[in-house]
Design a protein around this motif. Structure first.
Motif, PDB file in Angstrom:
ATOM      1  N   HIS C  18      47.698  52.677  43.318  1.00  0.00           N
ATOM      2  CA  HIS C  18      46.259  52.197  43.481  1.00  0.00           C
ATOM      3  C   HIS C  18      46.250  50.968  43.791  1.00  0.00           C
ATOM      4  CE1 HIS C  18      46.294  51.631  38.756  1.00  0.00           C
ATOM      5  NE2 HIS C  18      46.901  50.624  39.238  1.00  0.00           N
ATOM      6  N   ASN C  20      45.884  46.988  43.561  1.00  0.00           N
ATOM      7  CA  ASN C  20      46.351  46.077  42.312  1.00  0.00           C
ATOM      8  C   ASN C  20      45.224  45.178  42.049  1.00  0.00           C
ATOM      9  OD1 ASN C  20      47.810  43.196  41.433  1.00  0.00           O
ATOM     10  ND2 ASN C  20      48.707  45.017  40.839  1.00  0.00           N
ATOM     11  N   ASN C  21      44.984  45.393  40.593  1.00  0.00           N
ATOM     12  CA  ASN C  21      43.654  44.530  39.864  1.00  0.00           C
ATOM     13  C   ASN C  21      43.766  43.093  40.760  1.00  0.00           C
ATOM     14  OD1 ASN C  21      45.004  42.337  38.218  1.00  0.00           O
ATOM     15  ND2 ASN C  21      46.340  44.213  37.860  1.00  0.00           N
ATOM     16  N   THR C  22      44.742  42.483  40.966  1.00  0.00           N
ATOM     17  CA  THR C  22      44.690  41.019  41.436  1.00  0.00           C
ATOM     18  C   THR C  22      43.860  40.841  42.760  1.00  0.00           C
ATOM     19  OG1 THR C  22      46.767  40.916  42.635  1.00  0.00           O
ATOM     20  CG2 THR C  22      46.938  40.240  40.368  1.00  0.00           C
ATOM     21  N   PRO C  25      39.590  39.487  42.410  1.00  0.00           N
ATOM     22  CA  PRO C  25      39.023  38.443  42.463  1.00  0.00           C
ATOM     23  C   PRO C  25      38.937  37.951  44.050  1.00  0.00           C
ATOM     24  CG  PRO C  25      40.451  38.301  40.740  1.00  0.00           C
ATOM     25  CD  PRO C  25      40.739  39.688  41.341  1.00  0.00           C
ATOM     26  N   PHE C  55      35.834  33.352  35.647  1.00  0.00           N
ATOM     27  CA  PHE C  55      35.144  34.452  36.320  1.00  0.00           C
ATOM     28  C   PHE C  55      36.035  35.645  35.346  1.00  0.00           C
ATOM     29  CE2 PHE C  55      39.150  36.076  38.259  1.00  0.00           C
ATOM     30  CZ  PHE C  55      39.825  34.704  38.519  1.00  0.00           C
ATOM     31  N   ASP C  56      35.332  36.664  35.451  1.00  0.00           N
ATOM     32  CA  ASP C  56      35.745  37.855  34.739  1.00  0.00           C
ATOM     33  C   ASP C  56      35.847  39.382  35.530  1.00  0.00           C
ATOM     34  OD1 ASP C  56      33.549  39.651  34.084  1.00  0.00           O
ATOM     35  OD2 ASP C  56      33.218  37.751  33.023  1.00  0.00           O
ATOM     36  N   VAL C  57      36.557  40.329  35.530  1.00  0.00           N
ATOM     37  CA  VAL C  57      36.732  41.434  36.289  1.00  0.00           C
ATOM     38  C   VAL C  57      36.787  42.616  35.184  1.00  0.00           C
ATOM     39  CG1 VAL C  57      37.683  42.652  37.946  1.00  0.00           C
ATOM     40  CG2 VAL C  57      37.670  40.460  38.135  1.00  0.00           C
ATOM     41  N   GLU C  58      35.865  43.476  35.289  1.00  0.00           N
ATOM     42  CA  GLU C  58      35.983  44.759  34.504  1.00  0.00           C
ATOM     43  C   GLU C  58      36.553  45.964  35.276  1.00  0.00           C
ATOM     44  OE1 GLU C  58      33.701  47.009  30.815  1.00  0.00           O
ATOM     45  OE2 GLU C  58      32.728  45.122  31.421  1.00  0.00           O
ATOM     46  N   PHE C  59      37.226  46.702  34.900  1.00  0.00           N
ATOM     47  CA  PHE C  59      37.527  47.834  35.478  1.00  0.00           C
ATOM     48  C   PHE C  59      37.090  49.190  35.235  1.00  0.00           C
ATOM     49  CE2 PHE C  59      40.662  44.751  36.416  1.00  0.00           C
ATOM     50  CZ  PHE C  59      40.728  44.793  37.843  1.00  0.00           C
ATOM     51  N   GLU C  62      39.812  53.741  38.931  1.00  0.00           N
ATOM     52  CA  GLU C  62      40.954  53.278  39.979  1.00  0.00           C
ATOM     53  C   GLU C  62      40.324  53.143  41.374  1.00  0.00           C
ATOM     54  OE1 GLU C  62      45.175  54.858  38.940  1.00  0.00           O
ATOM     55  OE2 GLU C  62      43.820  56.400  38.277  1.00  0.00           O
TER      56      GLU C  62
ATOM     57  N   THR D  22      42.396  32.464  42.699  1.00  0.00           N
ATOM     58  CA  THR D  22      42.885  33.773  42.799  1.00  0.00           C
ATOM     59  C   THR D  22      44.453  33.882  42.399  1.00  0.00           C
ATOM     60  OG1 THR D  22      43.252  33.591  45.295  1.00  0.00           O
ATOM     61  CG2 THR D  22      41.054  34.266  44.564  1.00  0.00           C
ATOM     62  N   PRO D  25      45.332  35.106  38.028  1.00  0.00           N
ATOM     63  CA  PRO D  25      45.642  36.510  37.631  1.00  0.00           C
ATOM     64  C   PRO D  25      46.782  36.987  38.127  1.00  0.00           C
ATOM     65  CG  PRO D  25      43.385  36.596  38.625  1.00  0.00           C
ATOM     66  CD  PRO D  25      43.912  35.066  39.056  1.00  0.00           C
ATOM     67  N   ILE D  26      47.346  36.461  39.323  1.00  0.00           N
ATOM     68  CA  ILE D  26      48.739  36.810  39.691  1.00  0.00           C
ATOM     69  C   ILE D  26      49.717  36.418  38.583  1.00  0.00           C
ATOM     70  CG2 ILE D  26      50.299  36.384  41.607  1.00  0.00           C
ATOM     71  CD1 ILE D  26      48.060  36.743  43.677  1.00  0.00           C
ATOM     72  N   LEU D  52      45.160  48.324  33.189  1.00  0.00           N
ATOM     73  CA  LEU D  52      44.468  46.815  32.857  1.00  0.00           C
ATOM     74  C   LEU D  52      42.824  47.248  32.743  1.00  0.00           C
ATOM     75  CD1 LEU D  52      44.844  43.863  32.730  1.00  0.00           C
ATOM     76  CD2 LEU D  52      44.371  43.500  34.790  1.00  0.00           C
ATOM     77  N   ALA D  53      42.062  46.876  31.853  1.00  0.00           N
ATOM     78  CA  ALA D  53      40.597  47.288  31.393  1.00  0.00           C
ATOM     79  C   ALA D  53      39.805  46.127  32.057  1.00  0.00           C
ATOM     80  CB  ALA D  53      40.319  47.831  30.086  1.00  0.00           C
ATOM     81  N   LYS D  54      40.125  45.118  31.480  1.00  0.00           N
ATOM     82  CA  LYS D  54      39.525  43.862  32.103  1.00  0.00           C
ATOM     83  C   LYS D  54      40.347  42.522  31.778  1.00  0.00           C
ATOM     84  CE  LYS D  54      36.327  43.913  28.137  1.00  0.00           C
ATOM     85  NZ  LYS D  54      34.978  43.618  27.756  1.00  0.00           N
ATOM     86  N   PHE D  55      40.049  41.459  32.495  1.00  0.00           N
ATOM     87  CA  PHE D  55      40.413  40.143  32.315  1.00  0.00           C
ATOM     88  C   PHE D  55      39.467  39.170  32.709  1.00  0.00           C
ATOM     89  CE2 PHE D  55      41.226  38.819  36.589  1.00  0.00           C
ATOM     90  CZ  PHE D  55      41.492  39.948  37.519  1.00  0.00           C
ATOM     91  N   ASP D  56      39.777  37.983  32.154  1.00  0.00           N
ATOM     92  CA  ASP D  56      38.855  36.781  32.239  1.00  0.00           C
ATOM     93  C   ASP D  56      39.756  35.602  32.655  1.00  0.00           C
ATOM     94  OD1 ASP D  56      39.063  35.275  29.928  1.00  0.00           O
ATOM     95  OD2 ASP D  56      38.195  37.078  29.222  1.00  0.00           O
ATOM     96  N   VAL D  57      39.319  34.658  33.384  1.00  0.00           N
ATOM     97  CA  VAL D  57      39.891  33.269  33.613  1.00  0.00           C
ATOM     98  C   VAL D  57      39.129  32.399  33.306  1.00  0.00           C
ATOM     99  CG1 VAL D  57      41.498  31.939  34.956  1.00  0.00           C
ATOM    100  CG2 VAL D  57      41.931  34.290  35.137  1.00  0.00           C
TER     101      VAL D  57
END
Lengths: 134, 134, 134, 134
Positions: C18, C20-22, C25, C55-59, C62, D22, D25-26, D52-57
């Motif tokens: 799928h 990639n999460n990176t 952003p 910043f944050d990202v929620e998934f 996919e 950016t 996260p990498i 990965l469900a979520k992440f923040d920076v």
């Protein structure tokens, strides 16, 4: 040759399960830091004197996530205002990729190339050198 | 040539204030989707039949953030089991980068190259074609 | 909400098949261009007045290679010197990711935050707005 | 905390002259390898059990090209089927960024979450642990 060891990352992979090809220019540019320091000893962007004219990457085998990469770097041509850097990426004892980058000594204010001084040429020559294959 | 228009992103820039060179292989690979669809019409990774043997990028001018990029793509060589794709990146009416990617028709299970069938060669030829410069 | 449609790329995928999460952003920052233009109409880096605080990202599902992504963007908070931008990534009719970025109005020479003028606040408010969920 | 030292790269910078946001996260995902190895000791993608469900920076200071980065990593929450990893990026003695990633123990064939076994929880607890700030 100059040697830098880096770890692979999950995000370096692609859907075929190996390292994506677009990582190689990033890894190779990173491993050219010792060359960049000839022109900008503290890697300050304000005094940057180089520009990239071209690069190529050739793949000899797949690279995988989970084992370190050894990046090998040498100068391979010194011209009047430009020079080549040849690099290889090794993993688990196999040469998996190689490539050459052509850098031009460049004045970013004037937007013109600059001759390489004899001092710069000597410093470039003091680094590992391997003539471009014909 | 096939044309794809993309927006530049803030994250594409580098400390010299222009687009970083490592974006070009990413942009060019993205613009090869119409070619990839010849081999995998829905771009499914499970039936992927290509592998990248090499690529090069040449820079003719700086690319900047803030104006769209036009990516132009054509087939430039058709061999027995491999083919070349030639691409250009244009911005504001200027050709700023060009490059060629060499793809091999590849069986990822058997890890061997496969001949390009006549049907595949015909489909490749039905796309914009420009012979590699000598 | 502001809407930008982008194509997925082969290089966006990772070894799980799928996206990639990176990439999120990167995509979300790209889709904030209309917001950036409030502060720098031609996106000139020389007059940049913003810095990213977090910043944050929620998934939620996919994301896959092969179908376009719709990026939706709105302002979600306006403070005295900072503001939030809320964004979503949709694919094939499904909301697959969302996130919020906090930008600070910033003087890069003085390295200090700057109050948002009433004119800037009004312009931010003239964009699609959706209050942060509590 | 677990510590990984990495070099910065020219391509990590952006037009403001610092490291682009950016990259965090990498870098952080890369530094979670010791955690990933709990679930997949050889980092094999075929047996991957996480999503990965979520992440923040959060950014506390600018990061620059030219000095190594120290990435610090610890487990910060262990739930029934998910856990948090808290990370920091330090440069030149300053904490410049921090963030938390939420991973779910996941069956990629069945597309469902899986409970963390007591053995997995114990192994997670045997790693550096710092409870999430309230």
């Amino acid at each position: 040759m100059l040697v830098e060891k880096i770890a692979t990352r999950f995000s370096d992979t692609d859907g075929l399960g190996h390292i994506n090809n677009t990582m190689l220019p990033i890894w190779f540019e990173g491993a050219r830091d010792p060359i960049f320091k000839i022109f900008s000893p503290d890697l300050s962007l304000n005094t940057w004197q180089l520009i990239l004219a071209k690069f190529d990457v050739e793949f000899h085998g797949e690279l995988f996530y989970g084992q370190d990469i050894e990046l090998r770097t040498c100068v391979s041509r010194i011209g009047s205002s430009s020079f080549d850097v040849y690099q290889e990426a090794w993993q688990a004892g196999r040469k998996c990729a190689s490539g050459t980058a052509v850098h031009v000594h460049f004045d970013h204010n004037e937007k013109t190339s600059m001759a390489l001084t004899e001092a710069l040429k000597d410093t470039l020559l003091s680094h590992p050198f391997k003539k471009n294959a014909e």
